[in-house]
Design an enzyme around this catalytic site. Structure first.
Site, mmCIF file in Angstrom:
data_model
loop_
_atom_site.group_PDB
_atom_site.id
_atom_site.type_symbol
_atom_site.label_atom_id
_atom_site.label_comp_id
_atom_site.label_asym_id
_atom_site.label_seq_id
_atom_site.Cartn_x
_atom_site.Cartn_y
_atom_site.Cartn_z
ATOM 1 N N SER A 38 0.794 -1.236 0.000
ATOM 2 C CA SER A 38 0.000 0.000 0.000
ATOM 3 C C SER A 38 0.821 1.279 0.000
ATOM 4 O O SER A 38 0.243 2.366 -0.151
ATOM 5 C CB SER A 38 -0.954 -0.008 1.186
ATOM 6 O OG SER A 38 -2.005 -0.926 0.955
ATOM 7 N N GLY A 75 3.262 9.198 6.944
ATOM 8 C CA GLY A 75 3.802 7.904 6.565
ATOM 9 C C GLY A 75 2.770 7.010 5.917
ATOM 10 O O GLY A 75 1.592 7.350 5.799
ATOM 11 N N HIS A 76 3.243 5.852 5.488
ATOM 12 C CA HIS A 76 2.373 4.819 4.929
ATOM 13 C C HIS A 76 3.094 3.494 5.008
ATOM 14 O O HIS A 76 4.310 3.417 4.798
ATOM 15 C CB HIS A 76 1.999 5.119 3.476
ATOM 16 C CG HIS A 76 0.607 4.708 3.139
ATOM 17 N ND1 HIS A 76 0.210 3.380 3.123
ATOM 18 C CD2 HIS A 76 -0.493 5.433 2.827
ATOM 19 C CE1 HIS A 76 -1.083 3.331 2.801
ATOM 20 N NE2 HIS A 76 -1.531 4.556 2.625
ATOM 21 N N GLY A 135 2.795 -0.902 4.006
ATOM 22 C CA GLY A 135 2.257 -1.768 2.972
ATOM 23 C C GLY A 135 2.576 -3.217 3.240
ATOM 24 O O GLY A 135 3.579 -3.533 3.891
ATOM 25 N N GLY A 171 3.748 -12.148 2.392
ATOM 26 C CA GLY A 171 5.076 -12.427 2.930
ATOM 27 C C GLY A 171 6.073 -11.301 2.801
ATOM 28 O O GLY A 171 7.279 -11.525 2.976
#
Length: 461
Positions: A58, A296-297, A299, A303
């Site tokens: 993401s 921020g982000h 993702g 795995g």
């Protein structure tokens, strides 16, 4: 923290959590620090370096949003315009909602669209168009603009805006608008291109508990706008430096006016009880850490986990990518980010302390909560609360490929205040916060986790 010290900590943390490979980049005091550990794959091992490409999940949304903001700055897209202006083919089950959803609603997760469609529209250039054509099957979980709930489908729809306005495929539009001008040569969506570089594969616990290669490497093409980019940690730091700057490239080319770029950091909607942030800007999670504002982000894919955190007022950024499943990768990334923040900026990012166990409150919140693909189960055993998150069996059965593992039951606790906020205290979701939604009568109707609403499907299981 020298690179040697950073390398020592990263190596120790990777060994502690059982992470096969990881890369960490820090931008501090106008210089880059890198630490790389382990291998790209346990089956075909190559050393991880700063140019190794990890799937960033993401974090891709930050590229989609920034590319769209270039169109906004050029007057080709308006944030307050209805999405239908740019995607006239959009049809939703709720026709009135389809008319009201704006571009900003997509970019700050207030569209009211549920998390996503579990479908595969192929790998052709029409993948996004075909995805949008099926959005009439997606539930609307809130009125547009009324609340935030994280939606992958919303960003895929934003990707379709890029296609329709530019006349390019989504991937080509993002490359032309942001990747190529910024020199992000190790950031790509196309697996055929990624395969020509050094890249990491995911790992999940095998039957014996040891890390095993995850066989589904990447999601479907229609999910690229919300989660499909692969990028190196060096490129992630360059991306962070752009967002710390004034909208120009390192060569001086202006991509965005400073006020537009910095406007992406301003709050557009509040978030309640989330460890991810206190508010959404334009895509970015906005969060105060020890009194200092950050953007921020994160993702995740099968795995692999990534985290990008930027501290604008300190000119600081940290990026982490690891190729291990949730119990290992997510906790490793969190440990690295917290250690780096504390060492370089003196900021302590601590989890809140839960309230003592209350059996009556526990019975009230226990139950099942679900979206189209996943079920969250909160259980009370008389001594404590646990939270588990699992992909629905029918979704696994229909997938035809390996999907990420479920999150096993982990302890959770309710937090001070009105008692409707909670924190997960262990497992792969350790530190994640959320809250319960009530209707006008005070009955719990949903639980937010990871920024998205899971409507309640039944009480105490």
């Amino acid at each position: 923290m020298s690179e040697q010290t950073l390398n020592g900590f990263v190596h120790a943390a990777a060994e502690e959590f059982g992470v096969p490979g990881a890369a960490v980049g820090v931008w501090v005091d106008g210089r880059e620090l890198f630490a790389c550990h382990g291998v790209t794959s346990l089956e075909n091992p190559l050393p991880v370096d700063r140019d190794t490409m990890f799937l960033l999940g993401s974090v891709s949304k930050t590229y989609t949003a920034t590319a769209l903001m270039r169109l906004v700055a050029d007057g080709r897209v308006a944030l307050d315009a209805p999405v239908r202006r740019y995607v006239p083919e959009l049809v939703l089950a709720d026709g009135a909602a389809a008319e009201r959803i704006t571009v900003l609603n997509l970019l700050n997760h207030t569209s009211g669209l549920d998390w996503n469609l579990v479908n595969d529209t192929g790998e052709g250039d029409d993948a996004l168009a075909a995805f949008v054509a099926e959005l009439d099957a997606l539930a609307l979980i809130a009125e547009p603009g009324s609340r935030a709930s994280y939606s992958q489908a919303a960003f895929n729809l934003a990707g379709r805006i890029l296609e329709n306005v530019t006349g390019l495929t989504y991937e080509r539009a993002v490359a032309a608008l942001v990747l190529e001008p910024l020199g992000l040569a190790h950031s790509h969506f196309d697996p055929a291109v990624v395969l020509t570089h050094r890249f990491a594969v995911g790992h999940n616990p095998g039957e014996d508990g040891a890390p095993a290669v995850a066989r589904q490497w990447k999601g479907t093409r229609a999910n690229n706008p919300g989660g499909g980019i692969a990028g190196s940690i060096a490129d992630q730091l360059r991306w962070a430096r752009f967002h710390l700057g004034d909208g120009r490239t390192e060569d001086g080319e202006r991509l965005l006016p400073a006020e537009v770029l910095h406007g992406m950091r301003r709050p557009t909607v509040e978030l309640r009880g989330s460890s991810l942030g206190d508010a959404f800007g334009v895509c970015w999670f906005l969060r105060e850490v020890d009194g200092v504002r950050t953007i921020g982000h994160g993702g995740s894919v099968n795995g692999q986990f990534a985290e990008l955190l930027i501290v604008p007022e300190r000119g600081f950024a940290v990026a982490v990518a690891s190729n291990a499943g949730p119990d290992a990768g997510l906790r490793f990334n969190q440990a690295v980010v917290r250690r780096v923040l504390e060492h370089h900026l003196g900021l302590v990012d601590a989890d809140p302390e839960p309230l003592p166990y209350d059996a009556a409150r526990a019975r009230e919140v226990a139950g099942e909560y679900a979206i189209d693909a996943m079920t969250v189960t909160i259980a009370a055993d008389g001594e404590g609360l646990t939270l588990a998150a699992a992909i629905k069996p029918e979704v696994r059965a229909a997938a035809g490929t390996e999907l990420p593992p479920d999150y096993a039951p982990a302890p959770m606790g309710l937090l001070p205040g009105d008692g409707d906020e909670y924190v997960v205290l262990g497992g792969g979701l350790s530190g994640q916060r959320g809250f319960f939604t009530r209707d006008a009568r005070g009955t719990i109707t949903g639980a937010d986790l990871a920024g998205r609403l899971f409507p309640r499907t039944r009480p105490t299981p």
